[in-house]
Structures are given as structure tokens and as C-alpha cells.
Design a protein around this motif. Structure first.
Motif, PDB file in Angstrom:
ATOM      1  N   TYR B 179       0.836  -1.197   0.000  1.00  0.00           N
ATOM      2  CA  TYR B 179       0.000   0.000   0.000  1.00  0.00           C
ATOM      3  C   TYR B 179       0.868   1.244   0.000  1.00  0.00           C
ATOM      4  O   TYR B 179       1.875   1.296   0.700  1.00  0.00           O
ATOM      5  CB  TYR B 179      -0.883   0.004   1.254  1.00  0.00           C
ATOM      6  CG  TYR B 179      -1.720   1.259   1.371  1.00  0.00           C
ATOM      7  CD1 TYR B 179      -2.872   1.396   0.610  1.00  0.00           C
ATOM      8  CD2 TYR B 179      -1.330   2.309   2.186  1.00  0.00           C
ATOM      9  CE1 TYR B 179      -3.617   2.557   0.674  1.00  0.00           C
ATOM     10  CE2 TYR B 179      -2.076   3.471   2.252  1.00  0.00           C
ATOM     11  CZ  TYR B 179      -3.220   3.589   1.499  1.00  0.00           C
ATOM     12  OH  TYR B 179      -3.956   4.741   1.554  1.00  0.00           O
ATOM     13  N   SER B 180       0.476   2.240  -0.765  1.00  0.00           N
ATOM     14  CA  SER B 180       1.153   3.533  -0.652  1.00  0.00           C
ATOM     15  C   SER B 180       0.215   4.670  -0.980  1.00  0.00           C
ATOM     16  O   SER B 180      -0.656   4.547  -1.840  1.00  0.00           O
ATOM     17  CB  SER B 180       2.369   3.604  -1.571  1.00  0.00           C
ATOM     18  OG  SER B 180       1.987   3.711  -2.917  1.00  0.00           O
ATOM     19  N   GLN B 181       0.363   5.748  -0.242  1.00  0.00           N
ATOM     20  CA  GLN B 181      -0.342   6.991  -0.561  1.00  0.00           C
ATOM     21  C   GLN B 181       0.704   8.080  -0.605  1.00  0.00           C
ATOM     22  O   GLN B 181       1.432   8.303   0.352  1.00  0.00           O
ATOM     23  CB  GLN B 181      -1.433   7.302   0.465  1.00  0.00           C
ATOM     24  CG  GLN B 181      -0.962   7.382   1.906  1.00  0.00           C
ATOM     25  CD  GLN B 181      -2.097   7.612   2.897  1.00  0.00           C
ATOM     26  OE1 GLN B 181      -3.112   6.937   2.864  1.00  0.00           O
ATOM     27  NE2 GLN B 181      -1.927   8.591   3.780  1.00  0.00           N
ATOM     28  N   ASN B 182       0.810   8.733  -1.764  1.00  0.00           N
ATOM     29  CA  ASN B 182       1.799   9.798  -1.916  1.00  0.00           C
ATOM     30  C   ASN B 182       1.136  11.061  -2.430  1.00  0.00           C
ATOM     31  O   ASN B 182       0.593  11.094  -3.529  1.00  0.00           O
ATOM     32  CB  ASN B 182       2.918   9.350  -2.855  1.00  0.00           C
ATOM     33  CG  ASN B 182       3.911   8.466  -2.147  1.00  0.00           C
ATOM     34  OD1 ASN B 182       4.595   8.912  -1.215  1.00  0.00           O
ATOM     35  ND2 ASN B 182       3.975   7.209  -2.544  1.00  0.00           N
ATOM     36  N   TYR B 183       1.210  12.082  -1.597  1.00  0.00           N
ATOM     37  CA  TYR B 183       0.614  13.370  -1.955  1.00  0.00           C
ATOM     38  C   TYR B 183       1.604  14.171  -2.783  1.00  0.00           C
ATOM     39  O   TYR B 183       2.797  14.141  -2.531  1.00  0.00           O
ATOM     40  CB  TYR B 183       0.243  14.144  -0.691  1.00  0.00           C
ATOM     41  CG  TYR B 183      -0.958  13.548   0.007  1.00  0.00           C
ATOM     42  CD1 TYR B 183      -2.238  14.006  -0.280  1.00  0.00           C
ATOM     43  CD2 TYR B 183      -0.817  12.490   0.896  1.00  0.00           C
ATOM     44  CE1 TYR B 183      -3.345  13.439   0.329  1.00  0.00           C
ATOM     45  CE2 TYR B 183      -1.921  11.913   1.507  1.00  0.00           C
ATOM     46  CZ  TYR B 183      -3.181  12.390   1.222  1.00  0.00           C
ATOM     47  OH  TYR B 183      -4.270  11.822   1.804  1.00  0.00           O
ATOM     48  N   ILE B 184       1.088  14.884  -3.772  1.00  0.00           N
ATOM     49  CA  ILE B 184       1.962  15.778  -4.520  1.00  0.00           C
ATOM     50  C   ILE B 184       2.017  17.123  -3.789  1.00  0.00           C
ATOM     51  O   ILE B 184       1.259  17.376  -2.854  1.00  0.00           O
ATOM     52  CB  ILE B 184       1.498  15.958  -5.981  1.00  0.00           C
ATOM     53  CG1 ILE B 184       0.080  16.525  -6.058  1.00  0.00           C
ATOM     54  CG2 ILE B 184       1.565  14.619  -6.713  1.00  0.00           C
ATOM     55  CD1 ILE B 184      -0.320  16.924  -7.476  1.00  0.00           C
ATOM     56  N   GLU B 185       2.943  17.979  -4.225  1.00  0.00           N
ATOM     57  CA  GLU B 185       3.147  19.252  -3.516  1.00  0.00           C
ATOM     58  C   GLU B 185       2.018  20.244  -3.755  1.00  0.00           C
ATOM     59  O   GLU B 185       1.927  21.260  -3.079  1.00  0.00           O
ATOM     60  CB  GLU B 185       4.455  19.908  -3.986  1.00  0.00           C
ATOM     61  CG  GLU B 185       5.694  19.169  -3.544  1.00  0.00           C
ATOM     62  CD  GLU B 185       6.902  19.582  -4.362  1.00  0.00           C
ATOM     63  OE1 GLU B 185       6.916  20.728  -4.874  1.00  0.00           O
ATOM     64  OE2 GLU B 185       7.820  18.755  -4.499  1.00  0.00           O
ATOM     65  N   ASP B 186       1.185  19.945  -4.751  1.00  0.00           N
ATOM     66  CA  ASP B 186       0.143  20.893  -5.126  1.00  0.00           C
ATOM     67  C   ASP B 186      -1.207  20.486  -4.559  1.00  0.00           C
ATOM     68  O   ASP B 186      -1.493  19.303  -4.387  1.00  0.00           O
ATOM     69  CB  ASP B 186       0.001  20.962  -6.655  1.00  0.00           C
ATOM     70  CG  ASP B 186       1.248  21.508  -7.317  1.00  0.00           C
ATOM     71  OD1 ASP B 186       2.352  21.203  -6.824  1.00  0.00           O
ATOM     72  OD2 ASP B 186       1.122  22.224  -8.304  1.00  0.00           O
ATOM     73  N   SER B 280      -6.337  18.370  -1.289  1.00  0.00           N
ATOM     74  CA  SER B 280      -5.023  17.795  -1.596  1.00  0.00           C
ATOM     75  C   SER B 280      -5.159  16.710  -2.670  1.00  0.00           C
ATOM     76  O   SER B 280      -6.257  16.269  -2.987  1.00  0.00           O
ATOM     77  CB  SER B 280      -4.406  17.224  -0.323  1.00  0.00           C
ATOM     78  OG  SER B 280      -5.329  16.364   0.315  1.00  0.00           O
TER      79      SER B 280
END
Lengths: 445, 445
Positions: B179-186, B280
Motif C-alpha cells: 500500500y502507498s499513498q503519496n501526496y503531490i506538492e500541489d 489535496s
């Protein structure tokens, strides 16, 4: 009085308690398990580990290194066991350099003793973190008997491992928290190889033993009582996998044919096979590591696979880093936490990249003549030019070079070696020649 | 009677209900929100989306495409707005090719109507999934009034979005679940640009409008009532970020200076600024997608960032894929689920890789003359050699080529173009020459 709560009384939590109590904090530790000193060691936990330079530094800084040295067994190199039972010894570093086999439970118990001895640390066992107020530093817990409690303090440290309850109940509920857990294809099972009847070791004591077999491997680390803790790493599924080893007959055949010298020492392997559970292995990454009054340390921040022997050492180094920042910012925790996470995150990623890399090295390359030649050339070159070239293994194991730096340098070194080895014909016949040395020097410029 | 439970009555869940009811299943949908047809559209949700070829196919397969066509507005290309308010139109594809602006709420409501119309679908609103028995196909729910219920069926589909309750309560508790959740900077904020007083559009209706400004951008999609739904994408922090736009004065100055033509149409922007929340954006990956009687679909399996306009289309394509496998395996769900996850996972990754790639393209390259020249050369070459070269945007938007294939081909094409552009001097003067054409053809061999 300054106060701190630490969630988790494992290796990192108990060492960090020693640090904080030294700095004058009243330390409360909550630990979901019973007191390790009174209970059996939890089954299936890797019960010995390899302490190396980074770990020792963190221990020596608060003066507990010598107590741990008493229970540490130096391993001077790898002892490789081939299919015929032939042994090859590969030293880890220069003369006198070693990594040290220690028992997880032994180190943990000592550290708890030391933390409690200072008088201002209290450990609450059988108390599980069920919620956390990150901003106000409140840890909510529940005891075995169902009693709900809460601990508020100036700062909170989560050293509660790969499946951190603080991270789960706190950070993972924040917006924009990055998180990943990735399991590798391999699992592991531990096997205890007992001492001889007279208490002596069945294998060379001062080595880490490896039976590399391509896609799977067995390793063994010495214990103080003459036994070895052995671990079989192999895929969960497929040919030669744990799913094929479900009967005593299959286990027997497998060990007899693939690890004959081991089988000769332990013909009852099939009976001992299920003494320890089959466990999985994951890389867990996340960010941010701090929020409000709370910070993640050790596996809670950067759990890794065990193939570089750096999990504990990295967690201990987190203590060194946090300690230095405490001094630098005069215990202004807002500043400490901000710099801690920005500075240390690349090294958490770094130790994970290195561990994964070594997983592939051990899996795919450790028996590859080309790889072994490369390592031989590197070692030779490094001896003559230590200022210019420290082998990656030494950077990671015997230095304090940041993991992120070591990983970068290691990749550059690897590219140089690949290039030199491709360009020089018959390099295996002149691996220690001036030609090879000059070629590497040229690439380094 | 064959039974199925779908968690989530959103776009994918309601379309999949139409499919299943067509196949003779008694379908139960549980949805944690109220009936979208009776309530206001949930604030802040991106309320229009771009339907393209993959989405249409999935709709047409169950005969609901024509109903959606009635409420879809074709957008034939991008209309770029520069700082001076000058417009440049870039067609998306060949003549007649378009993507279609649709309202999320509108499509969703229609699909619910159609699903219910068949008579064997029942939707339970305000009912939240609180637990799941993946193996036995039991969904445990709780209603707004606190009533606990459970729904057992032959198969369960989780179409409950990026923060899927089924995934959280079920898959995420399995050992070895990646599992992964990666938010972008924007982040993004929506703005509604109203119609003129007479109901007419303030901007060209049949285009997707973009105000590219390097590190941030504004876009606008047409609605049926003459308004446009606009979205500002920009970093949360730093220079020109959401953290700098916290006062009406700052919002006014920002729009006046960076989007002057937009500001002229909407001088009350500062008052409307907080009508929609700041949101987000994350990429969520996981695996496996199925376990026992339960499968993840749409965002629950592969939530992506919106920069390729493929989130809904990919979710709809999941329905096409699942449907084809249902036929192939004669509704043997064990086989269907196994093949679904093995076959479809690379395309979930693919659409995410493509979306992230387009995020960088829109952020960093869309105003870069070199990038625009490359696209011009590609378009020209592709027109002459469609059998050899379909532009990446067309592969993704106007074809059924697997996302994973498109992503691979796109990278190969990009490498070829980079090489050709580096090797031919003054290529900008002869972008449509025989020399360039031959060079590309040579690379393709």
C-alpha cells in the motif's frame, strides 16, 4: 520537571530513555508487551542482531557501550558454506574490524535496567497506545485489564516499531501524510541450532555464516550459550519456496540436498521446523516524521528489510542525531523536530535503499564470479587509496557517513567499476595491475 | 438468485450496478452519503470531468452512453490563455475527436436512475461500511441513526473511492498487503465562473481552457448552464502558493496580475474564493486488489491525480475489463478476480504514471518552446505514419490501448524525439522536412 513519554520499550525506545533521563527528563515509557525481563522472549522475533559502528557510537555516547560489549560476540567476516560443505571466509573489513552478534532480548533487558537505574524513568508494561493527541503530547492507553489511561508530557517519542500505533492513530490520519508499505517476495523462518553437548559451538564462533543458494539463503549468528540463531530467507511462493515446505518429508529432503553440512549438524530439523513462525518482510516509508509535540524514531519512521544488518544501528543513530539537535537547539523541540525530519529523512530512505540493494546482491550476485572479482578489485584499490575509495560495505558498517551519502557514493563506485571492467580485456588476470588502478583513478577524477 | 453487493454509489459503483443487474444479479449498493439526487452536490468535489473514449465504451456496452451524451459538452482542444489574454487553440486530436465535459453529479444521478429502473438494484443511502468479511462476502454497515446491519452476497465490489472503507477495514489488515499513498506538492481549489446574465458562456464553450503559469495553472471546463467550473492547481507552500493567498487583498492582486483576462470576467473572485475548500491530491497504489469474494474497483484500487483526465475513464474501463472476464470465465468469480488483478494492476500503475507525467508536463513544459516543437514534429509525423506513431495523448485519450502499453510506448517515442532533436541542427527551421522524417523512421526500426 521536564517530561517525556516514549511509546515502545524496545531497543530504540529504551536507549532513548537513557538519553532523555541523562538530560534530566522524567521519562514515562508505555509498552504493550509484558516485561521482557520476566517473560519469555516473544517467539519469532529475530533474536539476534549485528551491532556495528553507528550503533556502538550511540551506546557509547551515554556510556552504556561497555555493558553491551560484555554480551556481544565479534563476527570478523562472512563464512560461506557451499553445496559440498566447503568453507570460504570473507573478512568484513580491515584487521580488527568486526560486527557484533547480540541478543535482542539481552540488549533490551540491559537497557531497561540502565534506564530504570537512573531513577527518573518508569516503564508501564501491558499498556497499549490506543490514541494520540500529537499536538498536545497526550498518549491514550489501555491496559490488559481494560483500564483507560492517559499520559501527557512536553514531548512524545514513538519508538513502537514498524506497525507503530502512534503513526497509525496519529500521523496516518493527517491530511497529506505520505505512507507506503511494500512487502518483498521473500519471508523468513528462524531455526535454533543448539550447542554441542559440552556447550561448544558447532560452527566457527566469530563469523556470520551464510549458505547462499541463489534465490534463497540460510544464515547463522552465534549466541553466547554456544547455539546459533539461523534464519532461512526464501520466497513465499514458487519453486524452492516456503509453500513447498509444508511436510516433514519435504523439509528433510530440502535440507539434506541444499544444506548438507547444516543437515548433518541438525538432523532433527523437520521436528524443529515449526518452532518459529513464518514471517514477512517489508519496507515502510512515511513523511512527515514529526507533528506537534510528537516524533517517530526507529522502525516507526523507516522500517527496513534486514539484509544490511542496519535496522537497529539506524534506529540507534536516530538517537545520536536527535541528541545532537537537542544540544544545538537548546531543547527547543519545535526546532529540533523540524531539523530532525528534514535532515534525517534522506538517511531513512538511504538505509532502505541500501538494504533492498543488498537483498538483491545476496539473492542474485553473491555467488557471481564477476561480482566477486569486482569486490576483490575494489578492496585492493581501496587499500592503496583509502582517501579516495571506501568500499560501500565499510561506509555503511564501519563509518558514520550518512546513509544517503553512502548510497550515492556506492552507486557512483559501482558505475565506475562496471565501466572499467567492461573496458579492460581479461581483467580477471590482472585485477591487481597498474593498468586497472590507473583506469579507476582516471574515472575518479 | 445471484447476488452482489457494491460499496459506494459513485460513478464506478453505479455504472457497475447497471452491468451486474443486466447480468441478472440482485444488486445491493451501500452508500455512506445521502442520495445525490435529493441533496446538494457535496461541496468541493470536482464537479465536472472529461469523458473520453475508454469511458464511452464502458457506457455504450450497457447502452447508457446515449443518455449521458445528452448532458455532455464536447471540448475539441485546449484553449491557452497567456498573460496578455491572448488565446491559442490546440486541438486534442484529429478533426471530430473531442473529450466531453460532464457533471459528476449529473452522470451519477442518471446512472442511479438507470440502475434502479432495472428493478433488481436497491441503493441504501447514509449507510457506512464499518467492517468487511472479505472471504465470505459480508459487508457490515452502520446507518446514520446508529443501526448496525450486514449484507451478505455472492460477490462484493468496493467502488468506495480513494479512501475506501473496504480496503481500510479489509485488505489493509491482511499480511503482505502492499500500500502507498503519496501526496503531490500541489493542492487545488475550485471556482465557479458564472454564465452571463443572458445565460451565455463567458468563454468559448467547446474547449478546455488553461492558464498555464509555470509552477501553477488555472483550468476551466464548461457546464450546461453556461457556467464554467474552474480549478486552480498550485503548491501548498512557497512563493505563489496557497499559503500566500489567505486575504482578499492577496487573492485580488494575484488574479489581477496573473490571470488578468479571468479577473476581468470575475472581479468578485476574492468573495468567491472560499466557496470551495482547499483540497489535496494523492496517488494511491495497492495490491492485491481482490481477496476471497471481494474486489476493489476504480479509485479504491488506483486513485490518481487528475492531470490526464483519466480517473473516471480508468474506473469505467475497470467495468469493461471485469465484464469481459465475467464472460470469459462464465462468472467463475475466483478465476475472474485472479485474472482481473493480474491483468489490470499494470494499467492502474500505468494511468498513475501517465497522470504524474502529465502533471510535470503541465507544470514544467507546456510553455517550453522545445517541448511544443517536439509535439509539432510528432503530430506532423504521426499524420503521415499513423500506423507507426500515435501521439501519447491520443493513445491515452482516443484509443483502448492498455495504459501500461501507452506509457511504455510514450517513453520510447520521447527518447526517439529527444535523440532526433539533439542530432539535427536548427531543427526548428525544418521540423516538417524529409530529413527529420527519415531520422525518426530510422530510429523506429
Amino acid at each position: 520537571m521536564k517530561t517525556a513519554t516514549i511509546v515502545g520499550a524496545g531497543l530504540v525506545g529504551s536507549l532513548w530513555a537513557v538519553y532523555l533521563s541523562k538530560a534530566g527528563y522524567k521519562v514515562t515509557i508505555v509498552e504493550r508487551r509484558p516485561d521482557i525481563r520476566k517473560a519469555e522472549i516473544s517467539a519469532g522475533k529475530s533474536i539476534n542482531l549485528a551491532l556495528s559502528t553507528r550503533g556502538w557510537k550511540a551506546l557509547d555516547t551515554v556510556g552504556v557501550g561497555d555493558e553491551i560489549r560484555k554480551i556481544a560476540i565479534p563476527m570478523l567476516g562472512r563464512m560461506m558454506h557451499d553445496l559440498q560443505g566447503n568453507l570460504t571466509f570473507q573478512p568484513y573489513g580491515k584487521e580488527g574490524q568486526a560486527i557484533y552478534s547480540v541478543s535482542r532480548g539481552g540488549v533490551n533487558a540491559k537497557m531497561m535496567d540502565i534506564a530504570e537505574r537512573n531513577g527518573n524513568t518508569q516503564i508501564f508494561y501491558n499498556e497499549k497506545c490506543i490514541d494520540i493527541d500529537l499536538e498536545n503530547g497526550i498518549v491514550y492507553t489501555e491496559t490488559k485489564t481494560g483500564e483507560k489511561k492517559q499520559h501527557q508530557s512536553d514531548v512524545v517519542f514513538a519508538a513502537d516499531g514498524a506497525f507503530s500505533a502512534v503513526r497509525y492513530n496519529g500521523m496516518q490520519k493527517l491530511d497529506r501524510f505520505n505512507y507506503s508499505q511494500n512487502y518483498i517476495e521473500d519471508g523468513y523462518r528462524e531455526i535454533l541450532l543448539p550447542a554441542n553437548a559440552d556447550g561448544s559451538y558447532k560452527l566457527e564462533k566469530n563469523a556470520l555464516h551464510i549458505w547462499p543458494r541463489g534465490r534463497f539463503m540460510l544464515i547463522a549468528l552465534p549466541n553466547e550459550d554456544g547455539s546459533f540463531t539461523c534464519t532461512l530467507f526464501m520466497p513465499f511462493k514458487g519453486k524452492n519456496s516456503f509453500e513447498t515446505l509444508t511436510t516433514k518429508a519435504a523439509v528433510n529432503t530440502f535440507f539434506k540436498t541444499t544444506f548438507p553440512d547444516f543437515y548433518a549438524m541438525m538432523p532433527n530439523i523437520a521436528d524443529a521446523w515449526e518452532d518459529h513462525p513464518l514471517s514477512s518482510l517489508a519496507i515502510i516509508r512515511c513523511y512527515p516524521w514529526t507533528y506537534g509535540k510528537t516524533a517517530l524514531m526507529g522502525d516507526a519512521a523507516h522500517a527496513t528489510v534486514p539484509f544490511y544488518g542496519q535496522g537497529m544501528n539506524c534506529g540507534f543513530e536516530d538517537c545520536s542525531v536527535m541528541w545532537d539537535l537537542m544540544q544545538k537547539h537548546n531543547e527547543n523541540w519545535k526546532k529540533v523536530f523540524e531539523e530532525y525530519q528534514i535532515m534525517r529523512k534522506p538517511d531513512g530512505d538511504g538505509v532502505q535503499d541500501l538494504s533492498l540493494h543488498n537483498y538483491h546482491v545476496m539473492r542474485d550476485y553473491v555467488a557471481d564470479p564477476k561480482f566477486l572479482l569486482q569486490k576483490k578489485i575494489e578492496a585492493h584499490f581501496s587499500e592503496k587509496h583509502l582517501d579516495k575509495w571506501m568500499p560501500l560495505y565499510s561506509q555503511v558498517t564501519f563509518s558514520h557517513i550518512r546513509y544517503s551519502e553512502a548510497w550515492k557514493k556506492g552507486q557512483i563506485q559501482d558505475a565506475i567499476m562496471k565501466k572499467v571492467m567492461a573496458e579492460i580485456d581479461n581483467i580477471e588476470d590482472k585485477w591487481n595491475s597498474q593498468e586497472v588502478e590507473s583506469a579507476i583513478l582516471k574515472e575518479l577524477e
